[in-house]
Structure formats: C-alpha cells, structure tokens
Design an enzyme around this catalytic site. Sequence first.
Site, PDB file in Angstrom:
ATOM      1  N   PHE A  11      14.090   7.890   6.222  1.00  0.00           N
ATOM      2  CA  PHE A  11      15.298   7.112   5.931  1.00  0.00           C
ATOM      3  C   PHE A  11      15.567   7.006   4.421  1.00  0.00           C
ATOM      4  O   PHE A  11      16.635   7.405   3.934  1.00  0.00           O
ATOM      5  CB  PHE A  11      15.154   5.725   6.588  1.00  0.00           C
ATOM      6  CG  PHE A  11      15.989   4.647   5.985  1.00  0.00           C
ATOM      7  CD1 PHE A  11      17.367   4.806   5.837  1.00  0.00           C
ATOM      8  CD2 PHE A  11      15.410   3.456   5.555  1.00  0.00           C
ATOM      9  CE1 PHE A  11      18.149   3.803   5.272  1.00  0.00           C
ATOM     10  CE2 PHE A  11      16.178   2.455   5.003  1.00  0.00           C
ATOM     11  CZ  PHE A  11      17.547   2.625   4.846  1.00  0.00           C
ATOM     12  N   ASN A  32       6.248  16.077   7.248  1.00  0.00           N
ATOM     13  CA  ASN A  32       5.676  16.608   8.497  1.00  0.00           C
ATOM     14  C   ASN A  32       6.346  16.003   9.729  1.00  0.00           C
ATOM     15  O   ASN A  32       5.899  16.222  10.839  1.00  0.00           O
ATOM     16  CB  ASN A  32       4.159  16.362   8.546  1.00  0.00           C
ATOM     17  CG  ASN A  32       3.819  14.895   8.626  1.00  0.00           C
ATOM     18  OD1 ASN A  32       4.695  14.044   8.498  1.00  0.00           O
ATOM     19  ND2 ASN A  32       2.554  14.582   8.846  1.00  0.00           N
ATOM     20  N   THR A  95      -2.942   9.342   5.019  1.00  0.00           N
ATOM     21  CA  THR A  95      -1.825   9.755   4.150  1.00  0.00           C
ATOM     22  C   THR A  95      -1.837   8.946   2.857  1.00  0.00           C
ATOM     23  O   THR A  95      -1.642   9.493   1.768  1.00  0.00           O
ATOM     24  CB  THR A  95      -0.470   9.597   4.885  1.00  0.00           C
ATOM     25  OG1 THR A  95      -0.511  10.388   6.066  1.00  0.00           O
ATOM     26  CG2 THR A  95       0.691  10.051   4.017  1.00  0.00           C
ATOM     27  N   ALA A 117       6.224   4.901  -3.524  1.00  0.00           N
ATOM     28  CA  ALA A 117       6.909   3.884  -2.710  1.00  0.00           C
ATOM     29  C   ALA A 117       5.836   3.039  -2.036  1.00  0.00           C
ATOM     30  O   ALA A 117       5.244   3.432  -1.040  1.00  0.00           O
ATOM     31  CB  ALA A 117       7.783   4.562  -1.658  1.00  0.00           C
ATOM     32  N   TYR A 148      -1.689  -0.039   7.352  1.00  0.00           N
ATOM     33  CA  TYR A 148      -0.527   0.095   6.467  1.00  0.00           C
ATOM     34  C   TYR A 148      -0.755  -0.717   5.195  1.00  0.00           C
ATOM     35  O   TYR A 148      -0.606  -0.209   4.077  1.00  0.00           O
ATOM     36  CB  TYR A 148       0.734  -0.365   7.205  1.00  0.00           C
ATOM     37  CG  TYR A 148       2.016  -0.116   6.459  1.00  0.00           C
ATOM     38  CD1 TYR A 148       2.611   1.141   6.439  1.00  0.00           C
ATOM     39  CD2 TYR A 148       2.641  -1.142   5.755  1.00  0.00           C
ATOM     40  CE1 TYR A 148       3.797   1.374   5.745  1.00  0.00           C
ATOM     41  CE2 TYR A 148       3.825  -0.929   5.068  1.00  0.00           C
ATOM     42  CZ  TYR A 148       4.395   0.331   5.056  1.00  0.00           C
ATOM     43  OH  TYR A 148       5.569   0.544   4.370  1.00  0.00           O
ATOM     44  N   LYS A 152      -1.517   1.044   1.634  1.00  0.00           N
ATOM     45  CA  LYS A 152      -0.637   0.936   0.451  1.00  0.00           C
ATOM     46  C   LYS A 152      -1.406   0.371  -0.740  1.00  0.00           C
ATOM     47  O   LYS A 152      -1.181   0.793  -1.885  1.00  0.00           O
ATOM     48  CB  LYS A 152       0.564   0.036   0.772  1.00  0.00           C
ATOM     49  CG  LYS A 152       1.576   0.661   1.723  1.00  0.00           C
ATOM     50  CD  LYS A 152       2.316   1.824   1.077  1.00  0.00           C
ATOM     51  CE  LYS A 152       3.392   2.388   1.969  1.00  0.00           C
ATOM     52  NZ  LYS A 152       3.971   3.633   1.464  1.00  0.00           N
ATOM     53  N   TYR A 162      -5.039   6.976 -11.920  1.00  0.00           N
ATOM     54  CA  TYR A 162      -4.534   8.195 -12.570  1.00  0.00           C
ATOM     55  C   TYR A 162      -3.796   7.859 -13.875  1.00  0.00           C
ATOM     56  O   TYR A 162      -3.848   8.626 -14.839  1.00  0.00           O
ATOM     57  CB  TYR A 162      -3.617   8.988 -11.627  1.00  0.00           C
ATOM     58  CG  TYR A 162      -4.390   9.965 -10.760  1.00  0.00           C
ATOM     59  CD1 TYR A 162      -5.241   9.519  -9.760  1.00  0.00           C
ATOM     60  CD2 TYR A 162      -4.288  11.336 -10.950  1.00  0.00           C
ATOM     61  CE1 TYR A 162      -5.962  10.406  -8.974  1.00  0.00           C
ATOM     62  CE2 TYR A 162      -5.008  12.236 -10.166  1.00  0.00           C
ATOM     63  CZ  TYR A 162      -5.834  11.758  -9.183  1.00  0.00           C
ATOM     64  OH  TYR A 162      -6.563  12.634  -8.419  1.00  0.00           O
ATOM     65  N   THR A 178      14.563  -2.778   3.695  1.00  0.00           N
ATOM     66  CA  THR A 178      15.778  -2.059   3.284  1.00  0.00           C
ATOM     67  C   THR A 178      16.423  -1.456   4.524  1.00  0.00           C
ATOM     68  O   THR A 178      15.724  -1.126   5.483  1.00  0.00           O
ATOM     69  CB  THR A 178      15.396  -0.953   2.275  1.00  0.00           C
ATOM     70  OG1 THR A 178      14.754  -1.571   1.157  1.00  0.00           O
ATOM     71  CG2 THR A 178      16.605  -0.202   1.778  1.00  0.00           C
TER      72      THR A 178
HETATM   73  N1  NAD Z   1      12.421   1.099   4.722  1.00  0.00           N
HETATM   74  C1  NAD Z   1      11.817   0.016   4.261  1.00  0.00           C
HETATM   75  O1  NAD Z   1      12.341  -1.096   4.416  1.00  0.00           O
HETATM   76  C2  NAD Z   1      10.509   0.116   3.502  1.00  0.00           C
HETATM   77  C3  NAD Z   1       9.884  -1.078   3.106  1.00  0.00           C
HETATM   78  C4  NAD Z   1       8.689  -1.007   2.390  1.00  0.00           C
HETATM   79  C5  NAD Z   1       8.138   0.229   2.057  1.00  0.00           C
HETATM   80  N2  NAD Z   1       8.756   1.364   2.451  1.00  0.00           N
HETATM   81  C6  NAD Z   1       8.094   2.643   2.105  1.00  0.00           C
HETATM   82  O2  NAD Z   1       9.049   3.597   1.665  1.00  0.00           O
HETATM   83  C7  NAD Z   1       8.668   4.901   2.116  1.00  0.00           C
HETATM   84  C8  NAD Z   1       9.803   5.508   2.925  1.00  0.00           C
HETATM   85  O3  NAD Z   1      10.065   4.634   4.027  1.00  0.00           O
HETATM   86  P1  NAD Z   1      11.152   4.969   5.134  1.00  0.00           P
HETATM   87  O4  NAD Z   1      11.750   3.681   5.539  1.00  0.00           O
HETATM   88  O5  NAD Z   1      12.023   6.056   4.663  1.00  0.00           O
HETATM   89  O6  NAD Z   1      10.205   5.451   6.329  1.00  0.00           O
HETATM   90  P2  NAD Z   1      10.291   6.768   7.215  1.00  0.00           P
HETATM   91  O7  NAD Z   1       9.228   6.647   8.262  1.00  0.00           O
HETATM   92  O8  NAD Z   1      11.690   6.999   7.656  1.00  0.00           O
HETATM   93  O9  NAD Z   1       9.899   7.913   6.159  1.00  0.00           O
HETATM   94  C9  NAD Z   1       8.560   8.250   5.843  1.00  0.00           C
HETATM   95  C10 NAD Z   1       8.466   9.759   5.895  1.00  0.00           C
HETATM   96  O10 NAD Z   1       7.139  10.181   5.540  1.00  0.00           O
HETATM   97  C11 NAD Z   1       6.800  11.284   6.368  1.00  0.00           C
HETATM   98  N3  NAD Z   1       5.335  11.446   6.383  1.00  0.00           N
HETATM   99  C12 NAD Z   1       4.422  10.550   6.829  1.00  0.00           C
HETATM  100  N4  NAD Z   1       3.175  11.034   6.676  1.00  0.00           N
HETATM  101  C13 NAD Z   1       3.299  12.271   6.107  1.00  0.00           C
HETATM  102  C14 NAD Z   1       2.375  13.262   5.713  1.00  0.00           C
HETATM  103  N5  NAD Z   1       1.049  13.117   5.871  1.00  0.00           N
HETATM  104  N6  NAD Z   1       2.859  14.420   5.171  1.00  0.00           N
HETATM  105  C15 NAD Z   1       4.191  14.607   5.003  1.00  0.00           C
HETATM  106  N7  NAD Z   1       5.127  13.684   5.362  1.00  0.00           N
HETATM  107  C16 NAD Z   1       4.674  12.525   5.909  1.00  0.00           C
HETATM  108  C17 NAD Z   1       7.404  10.910   7.722  1.00  0.00           C
HETATM  109  O11 NAD Z   1       7.532  11.977   8.614  1.00  0.00           O
HETATM  110  C18 NAD Z   1       8.739  10.324   7.302  1.00  0.00           C
HETATM  111  O12 NAD Z   1       9.743  11.295   7.234  1.00  0.00           O
HETATM  112  C19 NAD Z   1       7.374   4.750   2.926  1.00  0.00           C
HETATM  113  O13 NAD Z   1       6.281   5.028   2.082  1.00  0.00           O
HETATM  114  C20 NAD Z   1       7.391   3.283   3.300  1.00  0.00           C
HETATM  115  O14 NAD Z   1       6.090   2.785   3.466  1.00  0.00           O
HETATM  116  C21 NAD Z   1       9.925   1.341   3.182  1.00  0.00           C
END
Ligand code: NAD
Length: 314
Positions: A11, A32, A95, A117, A148, A152, A162, A178
């Site tokens: 997303f 993936n 991951t 993120a 989770y 994180k 790093y 979000t």
């Molecule tokens: N959307 C929110 O409100 C929110 C809130 C806090 C943190 N985040 C963080 O922001 C980031 C993006 O969130 P999002 O809402 O787009 O979630 P999402 O699940 O839509 O996107 C995460 C993406 O990471 C990919 N992925 C996971 N493991 C992987 C791996 N080993 N190799 C390659 N790709 C991999 C998934 O297939 C997915 O497309 C994430 O790290 C999430 O933890 C999002």
Amino acid sequence: MNILITGGAGFIGINLAISFADKGATVSILDNFITSSKNRITKILTRYNLNLIEADLTLGIPDEIREKTFEQIYHLACPTGVNNLIRLSEEMLVTCAIGTKNILDLAKEQKAKFLLASSSEVYGDPEIFPQKETYSGNVDCRGIRSPYEEGKRFAESLVTMYCRKYGLDGKIVRIFNTYGPNMSESDNRVIPKLLRFSMANLPLTVEGKGLQRRTFLYIDDLITGIKLIMNSDNGIPVFNLGSEQDISILELAQSILYLTNSLSTIEFTDRPDHDHKARMPDLKNVYNLGWQPSVNLKEGLTRTINHIKNNSSY
Ligand SMILES: NC(=O)c1ccc[n+]([C@@H]2O[C@H](COP(=O)([O-])OP(=O)(O)OC[C@H]3O[C@@H](n4cnc5c(N)ncnc54)[C@H](O)[C@@H]3O)[C@@H](O)[C@H]2O)c1
C-alpha cells in the site's frame, strides 16, 4: 534519481513509487507479494514505468538490483496485518532481521541514503501520552504482537548500528495508522475493512463498544513526510509520522456509513486482549522540518472511496 523501494508493491510502497515516478525518478521495487498482490499493481507498473523485481529480501539481494546504483533506498518490506500475527510471525521476524541486514549492506556498499519504515508498534501498549521518539515503549517480547513489535525494534537497532559503526546516512520513520487509495483487498486494518463491508452493504463489525480511539493519516501526507525526513539534515535519526486528530472506532464506522451511503448496520464483538487502548504521536520533530498534514479525515475518506469506486480496488 535512482530509487529502490523494498516492499514497493504494498500500500505505502506503490503510492511512494507513483509519487517518485511522477517527478521523473527511475524507480525499482522489490517485493515477494507476501501481503500484496501482483495483479493489483500490473497496470500501475506499466503506466508509471516501474521496474519490478520479484524476490524475497531475506534470501539476499538479486543481481538485477546489484547491477544498479541507487541514491536512495526506502526499506518498507515487512509482512503486515493483525490477522497475520501468528500465520506470518516467522516471516515478520526474519524479514525485519535478515531482510533489513541484507538491504543495509547494499546501502552501505552503494553509499545510498536509507530510510526504514518502522511503526508506532515499537511503543507497544504505551504508558505515556503523547509518545515522543525518546520514549522506549512498553512491549512484551513474548506477547502475541511481538513478531511485529520486536521485529521493528530490532530493525531500528540494526539501522542505528549501521549509522554509528559504518557512517550510513540512515533515517527511521515510526509510522502511525495510515490509509488511502491502493490499500489491498485483503487488508484487514480498520479503515479498509470498514470500507469494504460498508460499500458491500454488509454489517460492520466494531470491537468492544467502539470507544477505543485511533488516529489516521492520509497517504499523501505520509509520503510528503517520508520524503522530507529522508532529505533532512538536522541530525535527528528517528521521527514519528502520523495524525494528532483522534477518533473513536464507533465514530469512524458511523462516518464511513454516511460517506458511502451504506445500508449496513453496526455489530459489536469482543475486543482481543492484545488490542492497545490508544496511541498518540508527538510530532514536534517532523513539524520542525516544516511538515503539516493537509488532508483531514473526511476529505481523505472521500478521496479513498472515490478511488475504490473508480478502480474497484481497496
Ligand atoms: N500502513 C500503515 O498504517 C503502517 C503503519 C505502521 C508501519 N507501517 C510499515 O510501513 C511499511 C509498508 O506498510 P504497508 O501498509 O504498505 O503494508 P503492505 O503489507 O501493504 O506492504 C508491505 C510489503 O512488503 C512486502 N514484503 C514483506 N516481506 C517481504 C520480503 N521478505 N521480501 C520482499 N518483500 C516483502 C509485502 O509483500 C508487501 O508488498 C511496512 O514496513 C509496515 O510495517 C505501515
């Protein structure tokens, strides 16, 4: 500019990729599809000329990525979703640990600017309101949410290491809830789930009495903030990013019913034990960069609903 976004099919990643491509950058996304879908982004990939590398980050960096040089790397890859806390618990931890180490090594080799993120979940069930970046949180390392939350926290620790040991130019963004266009059809976070049910005139499920309060940031404001933070040079390595406008889940469900003109009813169910009562970001650090959210909840929900209607996607 050459940009790499891990988790770029998800997303936030796909919206970030679009915003860079719109400005003429060359964007590669590595994913993936563990919590996203290739079908959903096929048209976007072509329309914005995005380079997709389908790979699991925990298995190493593919040659196709190594052959390029990136100025900026946005590391978003991580399986998400409360409903995945057990099913994808191992993938979350691995991951965050091995995937993050692999991509950090690439950033170090290429001297790329790096952004992780992270999440408000690093604060766990907070005892302090609002949460400043200096608050170390209240997390149970064996709790149901720990894959989770601790994933994180470990990823943040790796990035920090790093930066200190290797001089990486790295930033951490702790993202609070979000929402917006391009959320996945299977996304079970509260806004996409309520929208999906409301638009199908199915009963909306609200946990407890729906009095738990949450904040929600519109995706465009998140992306503006992420880019400002990546390019900031004030010595601050970690930033909260979210909204300070809180709303109860019951009020949110009622707004969604109204905005979607839905015939759905609201049904109340038990709240899971591990659900956090509330969270509230302290946003002073990002405000000091000149960031301000510009889309309120009603406007953001309306834009999201229109996008779903026009694209039949969440
Ligand atoms: N959307 C929110 O409100 C929110 C809130 C806090 C943190 N985040 C963080 O922001 C980031 C993006 O969130 P999002 O809402 O787009 O979630 P999402 O699940 O839509 O996107 C995460 C993406 O990471 C990919 N992925 C996971 N493991 C992987 C791996 N080993 N190799 C390659 N790709 C991999 C998934 O297939 C997915 O497309 C994430 O790290 C999430 O933890 C999002």
